[in-house]
Motif scaffolding. Structure first.
Motif, PDB file in Angstrom:
ATOM      1  N   MET A   1     -27.858  47.730 -15.966  1.00 40.93           N
ATOM      2  CA  MET A   1     -27.686  48.457 -16.726  1.00 40.93           C
ATOM      3  C   MET A   1     -27.100  47.824 -18.286  1.00 40.93           C
ATOM      4  O   MET A   1     -26.982  46.788 -18.363  1.00 40.93           O
ATOM      5  N   ASN A   2     -28.158  47.825 -19.389  1.00 42.72           N
ATOM      6  CA  ASN A   2     -28.224  47.217 -21.011  1.00 42.72           C
ATOM      7  C   ASN A   2     -26.809  47.791 -21.599  1.00 42.72           C
ATOM      8  O   ASN A   2     -27.184  48.835 -22.105  1.00 42.72           O
ATOM      9  N   MET A   3     -26.156  47.099 -21.975  1.00 38.75           N
ATOM     10  CA  MET A   3     -24.806  47.641 -22.583  1.00 38.75           C
ATOM     11  C   MET A   3     -24.924  47.798 -23.576  1.00 38.75           C
ATOM     12  O   MET A   3     -25.408  46.993 -24.551  1.00 38.75           O
ATOM     13  N   LYS A   4     -24.346  48.539 -24.516  1.00 38.62           N
ATOM     14  CA  LYS A   4     -24.859  48.753 -26.129  1.00 38.62           C
ATOM     15  C   LYS A   4     -23.615  47.986 -26.884  1.00 38.62           C
ATOM     16  O   LYS A   4     -22.349  48.433 -26.141  1.00 38.62           O
ATOM     17  N   ASN A   5     -23.002  47.165 -27.716  1.00 35.01           N
ATOM     18  CA  ASN A   5     -21.863  46.941 -28.385  1.00 35.01           C
ATOM     19  C   ASN A   5     -22.082  48.038 -29.472  1.00 35.01           C
ATOM     20  O   ASN A   5     -22.601  48.294 -29.604  1.00 35.01           O
ATOM     21  N   VAL A   6     -20.744  48.865 -29.427  1.00 37.69           N
ATOM     22  CA  VAL A   6     -20.258  50.211 -29.913  1.00 37.69           C
ATOM     23  C   VAL A   6     -18.626  49.576 -30.414  1.00 37.69           C
ATOM     24  O   VAL A   6     -18.045  49.668 -29.672  1.00 37.69           O
ATOM     25  N   LEU A   7     -18.736  49.785 -31.891  1.00 35.26           N
ATOM     26  CA  LEU A   7     -17.430  49.590 -33.130  1.00 35.26           C
ATOM     27  C   LEU A   7     -16.713  51.167 -32.881  1.00 35.26           C
ATOM     28  O   LEU A   7     -18.046  52.032 -33.756  1.00 35.26           O
ATOM     29  N   LEU A   8     -15.713  51.945 -32.615  1.00 40.57           N
ATOM     30  CA  LEU A   8     -15.393  52.353 -32.961  1.00 40.57           C
ATOM     31  C   LEU A   8     -14.181  52.723 -33.830  1.00 40.57           C
ATOM     32  O   LEU A   8     -13.547  52.411 -33.164  1.00 40.57           O
ATOM     33  N   PRO A   9     -14.108  53.832 -34.875  1.00 38.81           N
ATOM     34  CA  PRO A   9     -12.222  53.419 -35.272  1.00 38.81           C
ATOM     35  C   PRO A   9     -11.492  54.745 -34.179  1.00 38.81           C
ATOM     36  O   PRO A   9     -12.219  55.050 -33.428  1.00 38.81           O
ATOM     37  N   VAL A  10      -9.671  54.275 -35.130  1.00 37.48           N
ATOM     38  CA  VAL A  10      -9.183  54.444 -33.598  1.00 37.48           C
ATOM     39  C   VAL A  10      -8.383  56.427 -34.008  1.00 37.48           C
ATOM     40  O   VAL A  10      -9.037  56.128 -35.806  1.00 37.48           O
TER      41      VAL A  10
ATOM     42  N   GLU B   1     -22.994  53.650 -20.655  1.00 35.48           N
ATOM     43  CA  GLU B   1     -23.475  52.431 -21.516  1.00 35.48           C
ATOM     44  C   GLU B   1     -22.821  51.818 -23.170  1.00 35.48           C
ATOM     45  O   GLU B   1     -23.311  51.154 -23.367  1.00 35.48           O
ATOM     46  N   ASN B   2     -21.661  52.289 -22.938  1.00 31.09           N
ATOM     47  CA  ASN B   2     -21.608  51.413 -24.171  1.00 31.09           C
ATOM     48  C   ASN B   2     -19.960  50.565 -23.619  1.00 31.09           C
ATOM     49  O   ASN B   2     -19.463  51.250 -23.441  1.00 31.09           O
ATOM     50  N   GLU B   3     -20.643  49.515 -24.544  1.00 33.67           N
ATOM     51  CA  GLU B   3     -19.250  48.637 -24.411  1.00 33.67           C
ATOM     52  C   GLU B   3     -18.141  49.006 -25.585  1.00 33.67           C
ATOM     53  O   GLU B   3     -18.441  48.887 -26.812  1.00 33.67           O
ATOM     54  N   ILE B   4     -17.188  49.165 -25.777  1.00 30.71           N
ATOM     55  CA  ILE B   4     -17.142  49.792 -26.705  1.00 30.71           C
ATOM     56  C   ILE B   4     -15.647  48.682 -27.759  1.00 30.71           C
ATOM     57  O   ILE B   4     -14.664  47.961 -26.803  1.00 30.71           O
ATOM     58  N   VAL B   5     -15.810  48.345 -28.936  1.00 31.77           N
ATOM     59  CA  VAL B   5     -14.532  47.729 -29.861  1.00 31.77           C
ATOM     60  C   VAL B   5     -14.321  49.005 -30.622  1.00 31.77           C
ATOM     61  O   VAL B   5     -14.642  49.505 -31.510  1.00 31.77           O
ATOM     62  N   LEU B   6     -12.615  48.745 -30.677  1.00 28.86           N
ATOM     63  CA  LEU B   6     -12.167  49.917 -31.500  1.00 28.86           C
ATOM     64  C   LEU B   6     -11.916  48.836 -33.220  1.00 28.86           C
ATOM     65  O   LEU B   6     -11.348  47.623 -32.839  1.00 28.86           O
TER      66      LEU B   6
ATOM     67  N   SER C   1     -12.034  46.898 -26.559  1.00 26.65           N
ATOM     68  CA  SER C   1     -11.009  46.115 -26.555  1.00 26.65           C
ATOM     69  C   SER C   1     -11.044  46.520 -28.791  1.00 26.65           C
ATOM     70  O   SER C   1     -11.189  47.160 -28.977  1.00 26.65           O
ATOM     71  N   LEU C   2      -9.883  45.617 -29.014  1.00 24.61           N
ATOM     72  CA  LEU C   2      -9.982  46.189 -30.641  1.00 24.61           C
ATOM     73  C   LEU C   2     -10.837  44.675 -31.148  1.00 24.61           C
ATOM     74  O   LEU C   2     -10.691  43.478 -30.356  1.00 24.61           O
ATOM     75  N   ASN C   3     -11.453  44.550 -32.373  1.00 20.63           N
ATOM     76  CA  ASN C   3     -11.829  43.583 -32.841  1.00 20.63           C
ATOM     77  C   ASN C   3     -10.211  42.927 -33.769  1.00 20.63           C
ATOM     78  O   ASN C   3      -9.827  42.931 -33.932  1.00 20.63           O
ATOM     79  N   LYS C   4     -11.393  40.942 -33.874  1.00 23.37           N
ATOM     80  CA  LYS C   4     -10.794  40.215 -34.427  1.00 23.37           C
ATOM     81  C   LYS C   4     -10.679  40.205 -36.194  1.00 23.37           C
ATOM     82  O   LYS C   4     -10.517  39.510 -36.253  1.00 23.37           O
ATOM     83  N   GLU C   5     -11.310  41.202 -36.330  1.00 20.57           N
ATOM     84  CA  GLU C   5     -11.763  40.812 -38.130  1.00 20.57           C
ATOM     85  C   GLU C   5     -12.475  41.508 -38.548  1.00 20.57           C
ATOM     86  O   GLU C   5     -13.309  42.624 -37.954  1.00 20.57           O
ATOM     87  N   TYR C   6     -12.752  41.947 -39.790  1.00 22.41           N
ATOM     88  CA  TYR C   6     -13.194  43.480 -40.388  1.00 22.41           C
ATOM     89  C   TYR C   6     -15.033  42.509 -40.546  1.00 22.41           C
ATOM     90  O   TYR C   6     -15.405  41.381 -41.524  1.00 22.41           O
ATOM     91  N   ILE C   7     -16.449  43.544 -39.636  1.00 19.99           N
ATOM     92  CA  ILE C   7     -17.479  42.885 -40.768  1.00 19.99           C
ATOM     93  C   ILE C   7     -18.248  44.000 -40.917  1.00 19.99           C
ATOM     94  O   ILE C   7     -17.889  44.729 -40.426  1.00 19.99           O
ATOM     95  N   LYS C   8     -18.529  43.621 -42.171  1.00 19.88           N
ATOM     96  CA  LYS C   8     -19.258  44.641 -42.858  1.00 19.88           C
ATOM     97  C   LYS C   8     -20.435  45.736 -42.248  1.00 19.88           C
ATOM     98  O   LYS C   8     -20.668  46.338 -41.932  1.00 19.88           O
ATOM     99  N   ASN C   9     -21.127  44.691 -41.197  1.00 19.51           N
ATOM    100  CA  ASN C   9     -22.137  44.985 -40.986  1.00 19.51           C
ATOM    101  C   ASN C   9     -22.210  45.143 -39.792  1.00 19.51           C
ATOM    102  O   ASN C   9     -23.122  43.286 -39.192  1.00 19.51           O
ATOM    103  N   PRO C  10     -21.409  45.507 -38.614  1.00 18.02           N
ATOM    104  CA  PRO C  10     -21.377  44.743 -37.293  1.00 18.02           C
ATOM    105  C   PRO C  10     -22.280  44.930 -36.773  1.00 18.02           C
ATOM    106  O   PRO C  10     -23.434  45.550 -36.805  1.00 18.02           O
ATOM    107  N   GLU C  11     -23.095  43.791 -35.622  1.00 18.50           N
ATOM    108  CA  GLU C  11     -24.019  43.909 -34.798  1.00 18.50           C
ATOM    109  C   GLU C  11     -23.832  45.415 -33.860  1.00 18.50           C
ATOM    110  O   GLU C  11     -22.741  45.882 -33.472  1.00 18.50           O
ATOM    111  N   GLY C  12     -24.752  46.049 -33.510  1.00 18.00           N
ATOM    112  CA  GLY C  12     -24.065  47.132 -32.286  1.00 18.00           C
ATOM    113  C   GLY C  12     -24.369  48.332 -33.332  1.00 18.00           C
ATOM    114  O   GLY C  12     -24.743  47.866 -34.280  1.00 18.00           O
ATOM    115  N   ILE C  13     -23.884  49.488 -32.869  1.00 14.94           N
ATOM    116  CA  ILE C  13     -24.034  50.774 -33.777  1.00 14.94           C
ATOM    117  C   ILE C  13     -22.319  51.031 -33.835  1.00 14.94           C
ATOM    118  O   ILE C  13     -21.474  50.604 -33.074  1.00 14.94           O
TER     119      ILE C  13
END
Length: 207
Positions: A1-10, A26-31, A138-150
């Motif tokens: 399964m190809n995992m997608k990187n997904v950035l979600l607000p909390v 399929e979503n690998e979740i980063v908060l 997991s929680l992100n480590k910094e603010y990225i304006k245009n993160p990889e993934g969705i």
């Protein structure tokens, strides 16, 4: 399964659409914890179905100049936890599954965290226990304006219906006021109980 990187607000007791993204296998979740806190969003509000229609439960915030989500502090000047719990009980005590989950729901309103992020994450843990899911994140480590993934930072609006399609289900007051789509996960659990997970998996996402 190809995992997608997904950035979600909390969010606070997030809407059903949020869970459809969060629990997608399929979503690998980063908060997101480093974004500037936007007002009037699900980060500190949850919509439930009250006797007069949609009711927003809002966690009051300490306005102390801090801007990043991870630093936002909750205000306890008023007893909002008791008020929110009362509103939830009034709204859902007539629903098919409220009594079954009542003790677990209660734990959310017994939480007392200084920071909104911590409160929301602990509440999410309780909701995952109720849904019998153990989705890693997991929680992100910094603010990225245009993160990889969705990125879903701006995808959910507390004011307007989102880009998600979901089947109608019976709600406590829907005979009187019709179906209200995409309320807090509490609404779905109280009305659908053990079928909630299947329902979430069938939500159509257009992203």
């Amino acid at each position: 399964m190809n995992m997608k990187n997904v950035l979600l607000p909390v969010f606070y007791m997030p809407p059903v659409s949020w869970f459809s993204v969060f629990l997608d296998a399929e979503n690998e979740i980063v908060l997101e914890q480093y974004e500037n806190f936007p007002k009037q969003t699900y980060r500190n509000r949850a919509n439930i179905y009250g006797a007069n229609g949609k009711l927003s439960l809002i966690i009051p915030i300490n306005h102390n100049g801090k801007r990043e989500m991870k630093d936002i502090e909750i205000s306890y000047r008023e007893d909002w936890r008791t008020l929110h719990w009362k509103s939830v009980k009034t709204a859902y005590q007539g629903s098919p599954y409220f009594e079954y989950y009542e003790d677990k729901f209660r734990k959310i309103f017994d939480l007392k965290e200084n920071r909104l992020l911590d409160f929301n994450l602990k509440a999410l843990e309780i909701i995952q226990q109720i849904l019998k899911t153990e989705k890693a994140h997991s929680l992100n480590k910094e603010y990225i304006k245009n993160p990889e993934g969705i990125s879903f930072r701006e995808k959910f609006s507390a004011k307007h219906p989102g880009e998600f399609e979901m089947e109608e289900y019976y709600q406590t007051f829907s005979d009187k006021l019709g179906f209200l789509q995409d309320l807090s996960i509490l609404d779905l659990i109280c009305n659908k109980g053990p079928e909630s997970l299947t329902y979430i998996k069938n939500v159509k996402q257009s992203y």
